[in-house]
Design a protein around this motif. Structure first.
Motif, PDB file in Angstrom:
ATOM      1  N   ARG A 140       0.857  -1.192   0.000  1.00 11.51           N
ATOM      2  CA  ARG A 140       0.000   0.000   0.000  1.00 11.51           C
ATOM      3  C   ARG A 140       0.890   1.237   0.000  1.00 11.51           C
ATOM      4  NH1 ARG A 140      -5.520   0.266   1.294  1.00 11.51           N
ATOM      5  NH2 ARG A 140      -6.018  -1.908   0.924  1.00 11.51           N
ATOM      6  N   PHE A 159       0.958   5.323   0.862  1.00 11.28           N
ATOM      7  CA  PHE A 159       0.244   6.341   1.633  1.00 11.28           C
ATOM      8  C   PHE A 159       0.819   7.723   1.338  1.00 11.28           C
ATOM      9  CE2 PHE A 159       0.145   2.438   4.216  1.00 11.28           C
ATOM     10  CZ  PHE A 159      -1.227   2.256   4.293  1.00 11.28           C
ATOM     11  N   LEU A 212       6.091   9.060   9.900  1.00 17.25           N
ATOM     12  CA  LEU A 212       4.721   9.098  10.416  1.00 17.25           C
ATOM     13  C   LEU A 212       4.046   7.732  10.273  1.00 17.25           C
ATOM     14  CD1 LEU A 212       2.843  11.438  11.522  1.00 17.25           C
ATOM     15  CD2 LEU A 212       1.796  11.421   9.253  1.00 17.25           C
ATOM     16  N   TRP A 239      -6.583   2.022  13.941  1.00 17.86           N
ATOM     17  CA  TRP A 239      -6.631   1.305  12.659  1.00 17.86           C
ATOM     18  C   TRP A 239      -6.450  -0.212  12.721  1.00 17.86           C
ATOM     19  CZ3 TRP A 239      -2.352  -1.332  10.758  1.00 17.86           C
ATOM     20  CH2 TRP A 239      -1.126  -1.040  11.372  1.00 17.86           C
ATOM     21  N   ASP A 250      -6.635  -0.047   4.733  1.00 14.02           N
ATOM     22  CA  ASP A 250      -7.675   0.956   4.438  1.00 14.02           C
ATOM     23  C   ASP A 250      -7.796   1.924   5.603  1.00 14.02           C
ATOM     24  OD1 ASP A 250      -8.207  -0.314   2.070  1.00 14.02           O
ATOM     25  OD2 ASP A 250     -10.066  -1.280   2.763  1.00 14.02           O
ATOM     26  N   ARG A 251      -7.881   1.355   6.821  1.00 15.43           N
ATOM     27  CA  ARG A 251      -8.075   2.212   7.999  1.00 15.43           C
ATOM     28  C   ARG A 251      -6.810   2.992   8.337  1.00 15.43           C
ATOM     29  NH1 ARG A 251     -10.761  -2.310   9.053  1.00 15.43           N
ATOM     30  NH2 ARG A 251      -9.027  -3.192  10.213  1.00 15.43           N
ATOM     31  N   LEU A 252      -5.642   2.401   8.098  1.00 14.46           N
ATOM     32  CA  LEU A 252      -4.395   3.139   8.341  1.00 14.46           C
ATOM     33  C   LEU A 252      -4.326   4.349   7.408  1.00 14.46           C
ATOM     34  CD1 LEU A 252      -1.664   3.540   9.670  1.00 14.46           C
ATOM     35  CD2 LEU A 252      -0.681   1.872   8.070  1.00 14.46           C
ATOM     36  N   GLY A 253      -4.746   4.179   6.148  1.00 10.30           N
ATOM     37  CA  GLY A 253      -4.750   5.291   5.191  1.00 10.30           C
ATOM     38  C   GLY A 253      -5.636   6.424   5.665  1.00 10.30           C
ATOM     39  N   HIS A 310      -6.607   6.971   8.733  1.00 13.39           N
ATOM     40  CA  HIS A 310      -6.008   7.505   9.957  1.00 13.39           C
ATOM     41  C   HIS A 310      -4.891   8.504   9.616  1.00 13.39           C
ATOM     42  CE1 HIS A 310      -4.055   7.732  13.838  1.00 13.39           C
ATOM     43  NE2 HIS A 310      -2.935   7.320  13.281  1.00 13.39           N
ATOM     44  N   LEU A 311      -4.045   8.162   8.655  1.00 17.55           N
ATOM     45  CA  LEU A 311      -2.928   9.041   8.291  1.00 17.55           C
ATOM     46  C   LEU A 311      -3.446  10.344   7.679  1.00 17.55           C
ATOM     47  CD1 LEU A 311      -0.521   6.318   6.859  1.00 17.55           C
ATOM     48  CD2 LEU A 311      -0.122   7.693   8.924  1.00 17.55           C
ATOM     49  N   ARG A 327      -6.306  11.750   8.524  1.00 16.58           N
ATOM     50  CA  ARG A 327      -6.831  12.501   9.680  1.00 16.58           C
ATOM     51  C   ARG A 327      -5.716  13.207  10.435  1.00 16.58           C
ATOM     52  NH1 ARG A 327     -10.326   8.186  10.602  1.00 16.58           N
ATOM     53  NH2 ARG A 327      -8.841   7.253  12.057  1.00 16.58           N
ATOM     54  N   VAL A 328      -4.641  12.467  10.743  1.00 14.47           N
ATOM     55  CA  VAL A 328      -3.598  13.082  11.586  1.00 14.47           C
ATOM     56  C   VAL A 328      -2.841  14.170  10.842  1.00 14.47           C
ATOM     57  CG1 VAL A 328      -3.304  11.056  13.079  1.00 14.47           C
ATOM     58  CG2 VAL A 328      -1.855  11.310  11.076  1.00 14.47           C
ATOM     59  N   GLN A 329      -2.865  14.102   9.503  1.00 14.64           N
ATOM     60  CA  GLN A 329      -2.196  15.145   8.713  1.00 14.64           C
ATOM     61  C   GLN A 329      -3.164  16.258   8.330  1.00 14.64           C
ATOM     62  OE1 GLN A 329       1.227  13.417   6.055  1.00 14.64           O
ATOM     63  NE2 GLN A 329      -0.605  12.225   5.737  1.00 14.64           N
ATOM     64  N   ARG A 343      -5.499  16.436   6.061  1.00 18.41           N
ATOM     65  CA  ARG A 343      -5.741  16.696   4.638  1.00 18.41           C
ATOM     66  C   ARG A 343      -6.478  15.527   3.999  1.00 18.41           C
ATOM     67  NH1 ARG A 343       0.374  15.957   2.265  1.00 18.41           N
ATOM     68  NH2 ARG A 343       0.365  13.722   2.466  1.00 18.41           N
ATOM     69  N   ARG A 396      -8.469  13.286   1.492  1.00 14.67           N
ATOM     70  CA  ARG A 396      -8.459  13.231   0.028  1.00 14.67           C
ATOM     71  C   ARG A 396      -9.660  12.442  -0.453  1.00 14.67           C
ATOM     72  NH1 ARG A 396      -3.714  12.877  -3.142  1.00 14.67           N
ATOM     73  NH2 ARG A 396      -4.578  10.950  -3.895  1.00 14.67           N
TER      74      ARG A 396
END
Lengths: 146, 110
Positions: A11, A13, A19, A33, B96-99, B101-102, B104-106, B108, B110
């Protein structure tokens, strides 16, 4: 052909590598997550000892039944921010019938980070052989199923 | 999901001699003597490996003939394959959830 069979997830990111890496070892982020759909990870169940020989532990809870499923990743290798290698004990109740190895590689890809996860049964032999062992099992499966 | 069966399957597959026996059986049924031939192990040792493979459901052995020829059963391997697909699905969901989450924390989305 083997790629079809291999449990390998890649994947990319839109986030810097540091991060993405930290999301694996920060208890607050793990809560966000790691739980599969339909299950919850209570913050109080998350314990991280983020070093080689340490472990990530948490419980997944089924809110409808209250049933708890503990998850353990033992940290075998840790090279921030490039690599994590975990081993997990067999957990038949979670559908993990054998001890498993999980390798997570973090690669910089321009402004993005590509994560590759490989998971499979931990076979006889050393940690270094684990990957080869898993690949060998998959090769054999392939040959047998062909 | 018959996890006990799967557990036995993976344990059985973790040994190189047993994997080689399965490779041989993929070519067709064989007797213990035939299976022992390529290996530097005794027929009794091969018989022990065959018991492990039989418990794992990976082979079946004739009860009729004296030589008890062994044949490969593919069902257990299909189950191992299903396990791998389930494992893949779990990680796809986590990614999917990590994406999200990332994002949210940034701050921005998409």
């Amino acid at each position: 052909m083997r790629a079809d069979r291999e449990v390998r997830i890649t994947r990319t990111f839109n986030a810097p590598r540091e991060l993405v890496f930290r999301a694996w070892l920060d208890p607050e982020e793990i809560v966000a997550w790691m739980a599969p759909a339909g299950l919850e990870v209570p913050r109080s169940s998350v314990h991280v000892d983020g070093r080689v020989g340490g472990r990530i532990e948490y419980s997944m809870v089924d809110p409808s039944s209250g049933q708890e499923y503990p998850v353990v990743f033992e940290i075998v290798e840790l090279s921030e921010p490039e690599l994590l290698l975990f081993e997990s004990p067999a957990q038949p109740e979670l559908g993990f019938p054998a001890r498993t190895s999980t390798r997570v590689v973090f690669e910089v890809n321009g402004d993005q980070t590509t994560v590759t996860i490989t998971q499979g049964p931990h076979t006889d032999g050393t940690i270094q052989d684990a990957q080869a062992g898993w690949t060998s099992v998959l090769d054999d499966l392939d040959a047998l199923l062909a | 999901m018959a996890t006990d069966q799967l557990s036995l399957t993976f344990a059985a597959l973790s040994n190189p001699t047993r994997r080689a026996i399965l490779d041989r059986l993929a070519e067709g049924e064989a007797t213990v003597a035939e299976l022992a031939k390529p290996f530097a192990v005794s027929p009794p040792a091969i018989s022990r490996h065959l018991r492990v493979l039989e418990r794992a459901g990976l082979i079946s052995r004739s009860r009729v003939a004296q030589s008890r020829p062994t044949t490969l059963r593919l069902e257990a391997l299909d189950e191992a394959d299903a396990w791998m697909n389930a494992c893949r699905a779990t990680w796809e969901g986590r990614m999917d959830r990590l994406g999200k989450h990332l994002e949210r924390v940034q701050g921005r989305p998409r």
